[in-house]
Write an enzyme that holds these catalytic residues in place. Sequence first.
Site, PDB file in Angstrom:
ATOM      1  N   GLY A  23       3.946  -3.259  23.304  1.00 38.77           N
ATOM      2  CA  GLY A  23       4.338  -1.876  23.048  1.00 38.77           C
ATOM      3  C   GLY A  23       5.690  -1.561  23.664  1.00 38.77           C
ATOM      4  O   GLY A  23       6.661  -2.310  23.499  1.00 38.77           O
ATOM      5  N   ASP A  65       5.665  -4.236  12.362  1.00 43.75           N
ATOM      6  CA  ASP A  65       6.120  -4.966  11.184  1.00 43.75           C
ATOM      7  C   ASP A  65       7.631  -5.197  11.242  1.00 43.75           C
ATOM      8  O   ASP A  65       8.124  -6.271  10.896  1.00 43.75           O
ATOM      9  CB  ASP A  65       5.759  -4.196   9.917  1.00 43.75           C
ATOM     10  CG  ASP A  65       4.263  -3.996   9.778  1.00 43.75           C
ATOM     11  OD1 ASP A  65       3.502  -4.887  10.212  1.00 43.75           O
ATOM     12  OD2 ASP A  65       3.844  -2.950   9.254  1.00 43.75           O
ATOM     13  N   SER A 112       0.826  -1.211   0.000  1.00 48.02           N
ATOM     14  CA  SER A 112       0.000   0.000   0.000  1.00 48.02           C
ATOM     15  C   SER A 112       0.855   1.254   0.000  1.00 48.02           C
ATOM     16  O   SER A 112       2.074   1.201   0.188  1.00 48.02           O
ATOM     17  CB  SER A 112      -0.914   0.024   1.238  1.00 48.02           C
ATOM     18  OG  SER A 112      -1.768  -1.095   1.272  1.00 48.02           O
ATOM     19  N   ASP A 120       1.111   4.864   2.071  1.00 45.28           N
ATOM     20  CA  ASP A 120       0.700   5.531   3.305  1.00 45.28           C
ATOM     21  C   ASP A 120       0.606   7.042   3.073  1.00 45.28           C
ATOM     22  O   ASP A 120       1.555   7.666   2.585  1.00 45.28           O
ATOM     23  CB  ASP A 120       1.710   5.271   4.430  1.00 45.28           C
ATOM     24  CG  ASP A 120       1.713   3.823   4.889  1.00 45.28           C
ATOM     25  OD1 ASP A 120       0.801   3.074   4.517  1.00 45.28           O
ATOM     26  OD2 ASP A 120       2.652   3.448   5.625  1.00 45.28           O
TER      27      ASP A 120
END
Length: 293
Positions: free
Chosen positions: A212, A243, A11, A13
């Site tokens: 996180g 990722d 994609s 961004d």
Amino acid sequence: MKKVAVIGSISTDFVVTTKIIPNQGETLVGESFQTFFGGKGANQAIALSRSGLDVSMIGAVGKDVFGQALIDNLKENGINTDMIQTVDTAESGSAHIQVMDGDNRIIIIPGANDRLSIDVVKQYQQQLQQMEMVILQNEIPVETIEYIIDFCATQRIQVLYNPAPAKEISEEYIEKVTYLTPNEHEAVLLFGNKERAEVLRNYPNKLIITLGNQGATFFDGEAEVIVPAQKVATVIDTTGAGDTFNGYFAKGILEGLTIAESLKLGNAASAIAIQTKGAQNGIPMYEKVVASL
């Protein structure tokens, strides 16, 4: 060189940086607008390639102004793009991202990524049989994901499944994958409000929950292990951090490291990535990650 295939999204961004996230019906003036290459599949493929692995990608782009640029970007990052389809029935995928104080909110438009069908993947069964690992995410159709997991199970190919963005998946497919890497929010969708310790115990050395800035955790068969994140003085952009983590975690596993060692590698890589704007711009080369350890 270890061979790995990423089957997933590609994609563009579109990133707005702002000091304030608007409320419903509110219009605000942001700080900047930029476009970057993205898609969870493409991000993970680039992380794997920069880690030093032989990477092929199966995906789809549209026959529009973005499609060829997306393919060229992957080629420039050393990724085999022979199995990427160009479709003329949909636009290329896109993500629309608001970044505030280094954190982000994302809306995804799947576009051509939704055209990655079972029939497309079936064309490349022979190539997939040569892979030591296949990596999946949730930005392609669920039925395609399930077919790939079934195929890899019959061929004894390792599968790392990063179930993001969050979707429900059946117990049958969780059992078949080698590694499952949700974050805390995705884990709640998958397993309900069960205690984290209980869920981890049910999937020893398979389920890795990312936490996180606290790191990542798994159950090693005897105890819950938390591998802490590397501390970062300034966070610029967390887009693509997960990722990068998944790509480098896979690198560690394929190079024979333990799960804990692989998580440490993934944490180190993502800590570097979040210090640069853009999902792919900050993904580090392997030598830089090792130096940071």
